[in-house]
Structures are given as C-alpha cells and as structure tokens.
Write a protein that holds these residues in place. Structure first.
Motif, short mmCIF file in Angstrom:
data_model
loop_
_atom_site.label_atom_id
_atom_site.label_comp_id
_atom_site.label_asym_id
_atom_site.label_seq_id
_atom_site.Cartn_x
_atom_site.Cartn_y
_atom_site.Cartn_z
N ASN A 100 148.60 79.24 28.72
CA ASN A 100 147.17 79.15 29.52
C ASN A 100 146.83 78.07 30.00
O ASN A 100 146.67 77.89 31.28
CB ASN A 100 146.03 79.66 28.37
N PHE A 101 147.22 76.81 29.40
CA PHE A 101 146.79 75.62 30.32
C PHE A 101 147.72 75.40 31.20
O PHE A 101 147.50 74.89 32.29
CB PHE A 101 147.14 74.54 29.12
N ALA A 102 149.18 75.95 30.96
CA ALA A 102 150.23 75.70 32.20
C ALA A 102 149.63 76.56 33.54
O ALA A 102 150.02 76.17 34.63
CB ALA A 102 151.55 75.94 31.82
N CYS A 103 149.12 77.64 33.18
CA CYS A 103 148.65 78.52 34.20
C CYS A 103 147.59 77.71 35.05
O CYS A 103 147.47 77.63 36.26
CB CYS A 103 148.02 80.03 33.87
N GLU A 104 146.70 76.90 34.30
CA GLU A 104 145.49 76.26 35.02
C GLU A 104 145.89 74.95 35.79
O GLU A 104 145.34 74.78 36.80
CB GLU A 104 144.48 75.76 34.02
N VAL A 105 146.90 74.45 35.16
CA VAL A 105 147.78 73.25 35.79
C VAL A 105 148.23 73.75 37.15
O VAL A 105 148.15 73.17 38.30
CB VAL A 105 148.76 72.52 35.01
N LYS A 106 148.95 74.78 37.16
CA LYS A 106 149.48 75.40 38.33
C LYS A 106 148.61 75.61 39.34
O LYS A 106 148.80 75.47 40.38
CB LYS A 106 150.42 76.58 37.96
N LYS A 107 147.66 76.21 39.00
CA LYS A 107 146.44 76.67 39.92
C LYS A 107 145.75 75.23 40.55
O LYS A 107 145.59 75.15 41.72
CB LYS A 107 145.33 77.28 39.20
N PHE A 108 145.59 74.25 39.75
CA PHE A 108 145.14 72.78 40.03
C PHE A 108 146.01 72.23 41.35
O PHE A 108 145.62 71.97 42.31
CB PHE A 108 144.86 71.91 39.17
N ILE A 109 147.34 72.32 40.94
CA ILE A 109 148.36 71.71 41.80
C ILE A 109 148.34 72.56 43.17
O ILE A 109 148.51 72.01 44.05
CB ILE A 109 149.97 71.84 41.13
N ALA A 110 148.28 73.91 42.90
CA ALA A 110 148.28 74.64 44.22
C ALA A 110 147.09 74.38 45.19
O ALA A 110 147.18 74.25 46.35
CB ALA A 110 148.21 76.11 43.77
N SER A 111 145.80 74.34 44.53
CA SER A 111 144.60 73.81 44.90
C SER A 111 144.74 72.50 45.86
O SER A 111 144.34 72.25 46.92
CB SER A 111 143.55 73.84 43.88
N GLU A 112 145.38 71.60 45.10
CA GLU A 112 145.48 70.05 45.75
C GLU A 112 146.42 70.27 46.89
O GLU A 112 146.26 69.59 47.89
CB GLU A 112 146.01 69.15 44.62
N HIS A 113 147.68 70.91 46.71
CA HIS A 113 148.41 71.39 47.75
C HIS A 113 147.72 71.73 49.13
O HIS A 113 147.95 71.52 50.18
CB HIS A 113 149.50 72.00 47.54
N LYS A 114 146.87 72.78 49.02
CA LYS A 114 146.18 73.48 49.74
C LYS A 114 145.11 72.43 50.45
O LYS A 114 144.99 72.70 51.92
CB LYS A 114 145.35 74.71 49.51
N LYS A 115 144.62 71.76 49.71
CA LYS A 115 143.48 70.71 50.27
C LYS A 115 144.39 69.81 51.32
O LYS A 115 143.84 69.20 52.19
CB LYS A 115 142.91 69.99 49.01
N ALA A 116 145.51 69.12 50.43
CA ALA A 116 146.25 68.09 51.59
C ALA A 116 146.66 69.00 52.71
O ALA A 116 146.76 68.33 53.94
CB ALA A 116 147.41 67.98 50.81
N GLU A 117 147.29 70.36 52.82
CA GLU A 117 147.52 70.80 53.92
C GLU A 117 146.49 71.16 55.02
O GLU A 117 146.29 70.80 56.15
CB GLU A 117 148.11 72.20 53.75
N ASP A 118 145.25 71.48 54.60
CA ASP A 118 144.12 71.44 55.34
C ASP A 118 143.68 70.15 55.95
O ASP A 118 143.39 70.09 57.09
CB ASP A 118 142.75 72.04 54.67
N GLU A 119 143.77 69.15 55.29
CA GLU A 119 143.32 67.62 55.76
C GLU A 119 144.49 67.39 56.77
O GLU A 119 144.04 66.80 57.87
CB GLU A 119 143.59 66.66 54.80
N PHE A 120 145.66 67.80 56.59
CA PHE A 120 146.62 67.53 57.58
C PHE A 120 146.39 68.25 58.85
O PHE A 120 146.41 67.98 59.95
CB PHE A 120 148.09 67.84 57.01
N ASP A 121 146.09 69.76 58.71
CA ASP A 121 145.71 70.43 59.72
C ASP A 121 144.44 69.90 60.59
O ASP A 121 144.38 70.07 61.82
CB ASP A 121 145.47 71.97 59.31
N LYS A 122 143.58 69.46 59.67
CA LYS A 122 142.30 69.08 60.56
C LYS A 122 142.56 67.70 61.42
O LYS A 122 142.15 67.45 62.42
CB LYS A 122 141.20 68.54 59.30
N ALA A 123 143.23 66.77 60.83
CA ALA A 123 143.86 65.59 61.40
C ALA A 123 144.28 66.11 62.67
O ALA A 123 144.17 65.66 63.91
CB ALA A 123 144.29 64.66 60.71
N HIS A 124 145.43 66.89 62.36
CA HIS A 124 146.18 67.36 63.69
C HIS A 124 145.51 68.17 64.92
O HIS A 124 145.66 67.76 65.92
CB HIS A 124 147.25 68.45 63.34
#
Length: 185
Positions: A100-124
C-alpha cells in the motif's frame, strides 16, 4: 547497503512503524501531507529537487520486530496478534502495508514527474511566444536545461519493498511468486 554497492550512496528516512506508520499513524483520515507520509514525500522531493540527488531506486524496508505495530497500530486486534505471534507469521501483514505504501510512493513520484513536465511546458510556451535575442536565447537554453533535468530526475524511479528479520536477513516482498528474493546478507 554495502552488499548492494550503496555505501555512502543513499539517503535514509526512518519512520516509526515503517510503511504502516507512514500511512496510518497520527490520523489516517488526514491528507498525506498531515501524516508521516508527508515527511517521507518532503524528504524525497528535497533530495531530488533541491539537493539534485540522482535517485533511481526507493527501497521501503520494514523490520519484523516493530514496536509501532505492537503498540501503535490503529487496529487493536493487530496489536495483540503482533505481540503474541511468531514474527515470521507477520510477514503477510508487512507485505500488505508495504504494498500500500509503495503504491502511494509511486503515485507521488508520478505526480512530481507530471509537475516537472508541466513546468517545462510552461517555460517552453513562454519562450515560444516571443522572439529571443542572443541573451534571451542563452537564458532559455539554461532554463530549459534545468527544467528538463528536473523532468528526467523524476523518470524511471523504481520502488521496491523489503522486510528484515531479527538477524538482519532481508527479503524482497514485491517479486512474483517462486522467485528467490532473499538478499545475500
């Protein structure tokens, strides 16, 4: 960690109760940022975003003789069972909590990755809307490099979970049935 060639190459976060503590202690009805899970997530985000640690593996490790399971688990029946049972019989409980905790950690990692992609797209997008002089182009090159490095930092992070017995023997729990997952120490 030496056996995995990780001596002096890892960050460590210890939470009372391990996976169960991260997800359930304090108040499981609160959002993750208000539980110990939030401490773990803040540590991981700081290690990657601020300290620029090249983290590609997250190991979640519970130990079988956990006082938090005995005295702090929110389910009194589990507390009683944990105090009386042969600790090896408690591996499935740890496996469930860790999964259960691993699932939450994976969701957090995916969320942080998405945020980073959004920041890149916004800057671009901001730069694409203007004509850049030489100085502006150099700035964009620098900003895009940093933004893309953050995207890459959150890519392909593996999450694995383990349990350790009283003798320090570690067994990986997130492998398909039939595969030997005991580490060589």
């Amino acid at each position: 960690m030496n056996e995995l060639n990780l001596q002096n190459r890892y960050d460590q976060v210890a939470l009372a109760g391990g996976a169960m503590g991260a997800l359930q202690l304090l108040n499981p009805n609160l959002p993750p940022a208000k539980r110990w899970q939030g401490v773990f997530e803040a540590h991981l985000a700081t290690a990657i975003n601020v300290l620029h640690r090249p983290i590609k593996d997250v190991f979640l490790l519970d130990h079988l003789d956990c006082g938090a399971y005995k005295y702090l688990h929110p389910d009194p029946d589990i507390q009683a069972k944990y105090r009386k049972a042969d600790l090896c019989q408690m591996v499935p409980l740890h496996q469930n909590e860790l999964k259960n905790f691993a699932c939450e950690v994976k969701k957090f990692i995916a969320s942080e990755h998405k945020k980073a992609e959004d920041e890149f797209d916004k800057a671009h997008s901001a730069c694409d809307s203007k004509e850049l002089d030489k100085e502006g182009k150099q700035c964009w090159d620098y900003v895009s490099k940093l933004a893309w490095e953050k995207v890459e930092a959150w890519q392909n992070i593996r999450v694995s979970y383990f349990v350790m017995d009283l003798l320090g023997k570690v067994k990986q729990l997130d492998v398909p049935n039939g595969q030997n997952a005991t580490l060589p120490y």
